[in-house]
Design an enzyme around this catalytic site. Structure first.
Site, mmCIF file in Angstrom:
data_model
loop_
_atom_site.group_PDB
_atom_site.id
_atom_site.type_symbol
_atom_site.label_atom_id
_atom_site.label_comp_id
_atom_site.label_asym_id
_atom_site.label_seq_id
_atom_site.Cartn_x
_atom_site.Cartn_y
_atom_site.Cartn_z
ATOM 1 N N HIS A 209 0.826 -1.200 0.000
ATOM 2 C CA HIS A 209 0.000 0.000 0.000
ATOM 3 C C HIS A 209 0.866 1.258 0.000
ATOM 4 O O HIS A 209 0.620 2.193 -0.775
ATOM 5 C CB HIS A 209 -0.925 0.010 1.224
ATOM 6 C CG HIS A 209 -2.192 -0.753 1.020
ATOM 7 N ND1 HIS A 209 -2.234 -1.943 0.349
ATOM 8 C CD2 HIS A 209 -3.478 -0.477 1.398
ATOM 9 C CE1 HIS A 209 -3.489 -2.386 0.328
ATOM 10 N NE2 HIS A 209 -4.261 -1.512 0.947
ATOM 11 N N HIS A 290 0.537 -2.235 9.007
ATOM 12 C CA HIS A 290 1.955 -2.518 8.804
ATOM 13 C C HIS A 290 2.842 -2.010 9.955
ATOM 14 O O HIS A 290 2.445 -1.163 10.746
ATOM 15 C CB HIS A 290 2.449 -1.931 7.483
ATOM 16 C CG HIS A 290 1.872 -2.618 6.279
ATOM 17 N ND1 HIS A 290 2.329 -3.824 5.823
ATOM 18 C CD2 HIS A 290 0.855 -2.250 5.451
ATOM 19 C CE1 HIS A 290 1.637 -4.182 4.753
ATOM 20 N NE2 HIS A 290 0.733 -3.253 4.515
#
Length: 328
Positions: A209, A290
């Protein structure tokens, strides 16, 4: 920001500035005693680029200080908070912006770039050299995106890196399936692993992403920036190395043939809207998804692609002759 004017690039017969070529004599541009390397961004570009690491830091700090984020469990396997414990709507992987924008982010990047390419008068008329070089830059960045996330003579580089750092596919669907877990080591991509109910675990997984959002919005910003600087009469010279080894400054100048252009109404608004939404989703990714290292490596891999296409040609005349530079 310096307002000193630089000599303009010679005009072609159609009224458009002639493309900057490797053979252009250094006397047509202003030589500079500035020691800044041609491979480095200008002050304006550096300010723009610094927004990305600042955004990642800001989002990561928010995830630490926010009571809702700190109290919500985090799943390392899914790299996110479980849906039932998500501290925000944007912390859910199925939020509408993630599903219909980020997941198909390169479609929106391509759409915004195409709108700018078609409607920006600075590219010249018809199949001009500037327009062809812009397409080549877009194609080069797209190939980098594909190599990292889609395919690279087999599994993409992001999955190859995961396996090289000790990762593998583990079947987690049920206890009986776990008996055949060793067989699933042969699933070389995250997509194939998840398709059979496995978990992609054990290695370093670059944040796809972060990579996509920075690469896509960076492409749009670096292409659009010259149109904005011309519109606002900003001057921020880019240093280039000529074929004869001399270094010169090239800046975006006010073009008398484009006095009536309104770039923010034709193409630029679309590009800026997509880039702004990408920045927002980058902030949400930094806040809710993340680890620090996964986000940092996503940033580095995205920057490496942008640098190769937009900054390396400034110091390599042969490459610049093919890819050109936005706005020149």
């Amino acid at each position: 920001m310096s307002q000193r004017r630089k000599p303009t690039v010679p005009s072609a017969a159609n009224g458009q500035p002639a493309p900057l070529t490797a053979g252009m004599p250094a006397s047509s541009m202003r030589a500079s005693s500035n020691a800044r390397s041609p491979f480095f961004p200008t002050r304006l570009e550096a300010l723009l680029i610094s927004i990305y690491p600042a955004t990642l830091v800001l989002g990561s700090i928010f995830s630490i200080v926010s009571p809702a984020s700190r109290s919500a469990p985090y799943s390392a396997a899914s790299q996110s908070h479980p849906p039932e414990f998500a501290p925000s709507y944007f912390a859910q992987k199925k939020n509408v912006f993630n599903v219909y924008f980020v997941k198909v982010g390169w479609f929106w990047t391509t759409l915004a770039f195409s709108m700018f390419l078609i409607f920006n008068p600075g590219h010249g008329a018809g199949l001009s050299t500037r327009r062809i070089q812009a397409v080549l830059r877009y194609a080069s960045v797209t190939l980098w995106w594909m190599a990292i996330t889609q395919w690279f003579f087999g599994p993409p580089l992001i999955d190859r890196g995961f396996r090289l750092t000790g990762g593998q596919c583990e079947l987690m669907r049920d206890a009986d399936a776990r008996a055949g877990m060793s067989d699933t080591r042969e699933f070389f991509t995250a997509a194939a692993c998840k398709a059979v109910g496995g978990a992609w675990k054990g290695g370093h997984d670059i944040s796809g992403h972060v990579f996509l959002l920075i690469l896509g919005s960076g492409l749009l910003w670096l292409e659009v920036l010259p149109a904005l600087t011309r519109s606002e009469e900003l001057r921020d010279g880019r240093r280039i190395m000529l074929k004869d080894g001399k270094v010169a400054n090239v800046s975006v100048e006010k073009d008398p043939h484009l006095e009536n252009e309104k770039p923010t109404k034709k193409g630029v608004k679309t590009a800026l809207t997509v880039a702004a939404l990408m920045w927002w989703m980058l902030l949400m990714t930094a806040a809710y998804f993340h680890t620090w290292l996964e986000k940092f490596t996503g940033l580095l891999v995205a920057f490496s692609g942008l640098w190769t296409v937009y900054f390396l040609p400034r110091g390599v005349p042969q490459l610049r002759a093919v890819l050109g530079m936005p706005g020149v």
